[in-house]
Design a protein around this motif. Structure first.
Motif, PDB file in Angstrom:
ATOM      1  N   GLN A  32       0.844  -1.185   0.000  1.00 12.89           N
ATOM      2  CA  GLN A  32       0.000   0.000   0.000  1.00 12.89           C
ATOM      3  C   GLN A  32       0.883   1.239   0.000  1.00 12.89           C
ATOM      4  N   LEU A  33       0.236   2.402  -0.193  1.00 13.27           N
ATOM      5  CA  LEU A  33       0.976   3.654  -0.270  1.00 13.27           C
ATOM      6  C   LEU A  33       0.663   4.500   0.959  1.00 13.27           C
ATOM      7  N   THR A  34       1.703   4.831   1.706  1.00 14.97           N
ATOM      8  CA  THR A  34       1.572   5.638   2.911  1.00 14.97           C
ATOM      9  C   THR A  34       2.172   7.017   2.662  1.00 14.97           C
ATOM     10  N   MET A  35       1.393   8.042   2.965  1.00 16.84           N
ATOM     11  CA  MET A  35       1.850   9.417   2.840  1.00 16.84           C
ATOM     12  C   MET A  35       2.329   9.923   4.192  1.00 16.84           C
ATOM     13  N   LEU A  36       3.504  10.517   4.209  1.00 12.87           N
ATOM     14  CA  LEU A  36       4.040  11.147   5.412  1.00 12.87           C
ATOM     15  C   LEU A  36       3.965  12.654   5.207  1.00 12.87           C
ATOM     16  N   ILE A 192       4.995   1.640  -0.839  1.00 15.38           N
ATOM     17  CA  ILE A 192       5.537   2.971  -1.097  1.00 15.38           C
ATOM     18  C   ILE A 192       5.322   3.868   0.116  1.00 15.38           C
ATOM     19  N   LEU A 193       6.379   4.587   0.480  1.00 15.42           N
ATOM     20  CA  LEU A 193       6.306   5.624   1.519  1.00 15.42           C
ATOM     21  C   LEU A 193       6.728   6.931   0.880  1.00 15.42           C
ATOM     22  N   LEU A 194       5.820   7.904   0.861  1.00 15.01           N
ATOM     23  CA  LEU A 194       6.079   9.188   0.212  1.00 15.01           C
ATOM     24  C   LEU A 194       5.978  10.325   1.211  1.00 15.01           C
ATOM     25  N   VAL A 195       6.969  11.200   1.203  1.00  8.35           N
ATOM     26  CA  VAL A 195       6.834  12.511   1.836  1.00  8.35           C
ATOM     27  C   VAL A 195       6.323  13.467   0.772  1.00  8.35           C
ATOM     28  N   HIS A 208      -2.889   5.283   3.215  1.00  6.88           N
ATOM     29  CA  HIS A 208      -2.724   5.638   4.623  1.00  6.88           C
ATOM     30  C   HIS A 208      -2.005   6.966   4.718  1.00  6.88           C
ATOM     31  N   VAL A 209      -2.186   7.635   5.855  1.00  4.65           N
ATOM     32  CA  VAL A 209      -1.518   8.914   6.076  1.00  4.65           C
ATOM     33  C   VAL A 209      -0.945   8.930   7.485  1.00  4.65           C
ATOM     34  N   ALA A 210       0.246   9.493   7.605  1.00  2.00           N
ATOM     35  CA  ALA A 210       0.868   9.759   8.901  1.00  2.00           C
ATOM     36  C   ALA A 210       1.303  11.214   8.893  1.00  2.00           C
TER      37      ALA A 210
END
Length: 241
Positions: A32-36, A192-195, A208-210
Motif C-alpha cells: 500500500q501507499l503511505t503518505m508522510l 511505497i512511503l512518500l513525503v 494511509h496517512v501519517a
C-alpha cells in the motif's frame, strides 16, 4: 490492517547537538501507499534518512519485513530491497541517462544486461527516460530528472520505495504522470512511503496517512478519513485538502 512491512518503534534521532526525532512510531503496510505529511521542519526527511541508515537512530528500533535494520549500513539496507529517492534526486549530472540507470542496475555490467521487459515497462511509465537515453542527465528539466530518479530506483525489483517530495516544483502534467506511475507501482505490489507537500497529490494516491509535527508522529490513519476531516487537516497542517 495489512501486514506491516516497515515498522518504526520509539525512534529518536540526534544530528550533532540537535534532537530531531522524538520517539517516532510509524507503520507502513505492505503493498500500500503511505503518505508522510507535516509542516516544513517537522522531521519527515530525517525520518526517511534514519530508515535508510544515512543517519543513525540514537534510540528505538526500525524493522523491515520483521528484521531489525536499525544498525545496518545504508548499502546493507538497500540490498534488502529498499530504494530511496531523496529530495535532491541524487542524479549524476555528468553521466548520461543510460549510465545513471546502469549504476542502479547492480546485476548488470552493460545496459544490454538490464532486464529488457522491465526496461520497456519503465519506458512506458516515463517516456522521457527513453527519449533522452543517451543525453547527459544534467541537461534534463526538473520533471525529467525526477522521472529518472524514480526510474533508477525501480530498475531492479524493490519491496519498498521511499520517495521524498516527488512533486516538488513540477508542472501539473508531470505531476499527473508521477501519480499514474506510483499507482502502477502500487498495483504491482510495491510498498511505497512518500513525503509530500502537494496535498492533492497525497489525496489522490494515499491509502494511509501519517502526520508529523516537531519530530513526533501526531496522527496516523486512513487517507480517505483524513481527507474528509477538514478540521483535523487544519489543526495538523494549517490548511485543508
Amino acid at each position: 490492517m495489512s501486514e506491516m512491512l516497515l515498522d518504526l518503534q520509539g525512534v529518536h534521532t540526534h544530528i550533532g547537538a540537535y534532537h530531531i526525532l522524538h520517539g517516532v512510531d510509524l507503520q507502513v503496510p505492505r503493498a500500500q501507499l503511505t503518505m508522510l505529511l507535516g509542516r516544513n521542519g517537522a522531521g519527515k526527511t530525517t525520518t526517511l534518512r534514519t530508515i535508510m541508515g544515512l543517519w543513525q537512530a540514537s534510540q528505538g528500533k526500525v524493522s523491515f519485513a520483521g528484521r531489525d535494520i536499525t544498525r545496518l549500513r545504508t548499502p546493507q539496507i538497500a540490498e534488502l530491497g529498499i530504494a530511496y529517492v531523496p529530495e535532491n534526486m541524487g542524479i549524476f549530472s555528468d553521466l548520461t541517462v543510460k549510465e545513471n540507470m546502469l549504476l542502479a542496475a547492480r546485476a548488470a555490467r552493460t545496459a544490454d544486461d538490464i532486464d529488457t521487459q522491465r526496461l520497456e515497462w519503465i519506458f512506458q511509465l516515463f517516456p522521457a527516460v527513453q527519449k533522452f537515453w543517451n543525453h547527459p542527465a544534467g541537461k534534463l528539466s526538473g520533471g525529467q530528472k525526477q522521472m529518472l530518479a524514480v526510474a533508477r530506483a525501480i530498475v531492479e525489483p524493490r519491496e519498498l520505495l521511499i520517495v521524498d517530495e516527488p512533486s516538488k516544483g513540477l508542472a501539473p502534467a508531470i505531476i499527473n504522470n508521477m501519480i499514474d506511475a506510483f499507482a502502477e507501482l502500487k498495483s504491482r505490489g510495491v510498498t511505497i512511503l512518500l513525503v509530500e507537500q502537494n496535498l492533492n497529490f497525497a489525496q489522490r494516491l494515499g491509502d494511509h496517512v501519517a502526520v508529523m509535527d516537531n519530530g513526533r508522529l501526531v496522527h496516523a490513519g486512513r487517507m480517505a478519513a483524513f481527507s474528509e476531516d477538514v478540521q483535523l487537516q487544519q489543526r495538523l497542517l494549517g490548511l485543508a485538502l
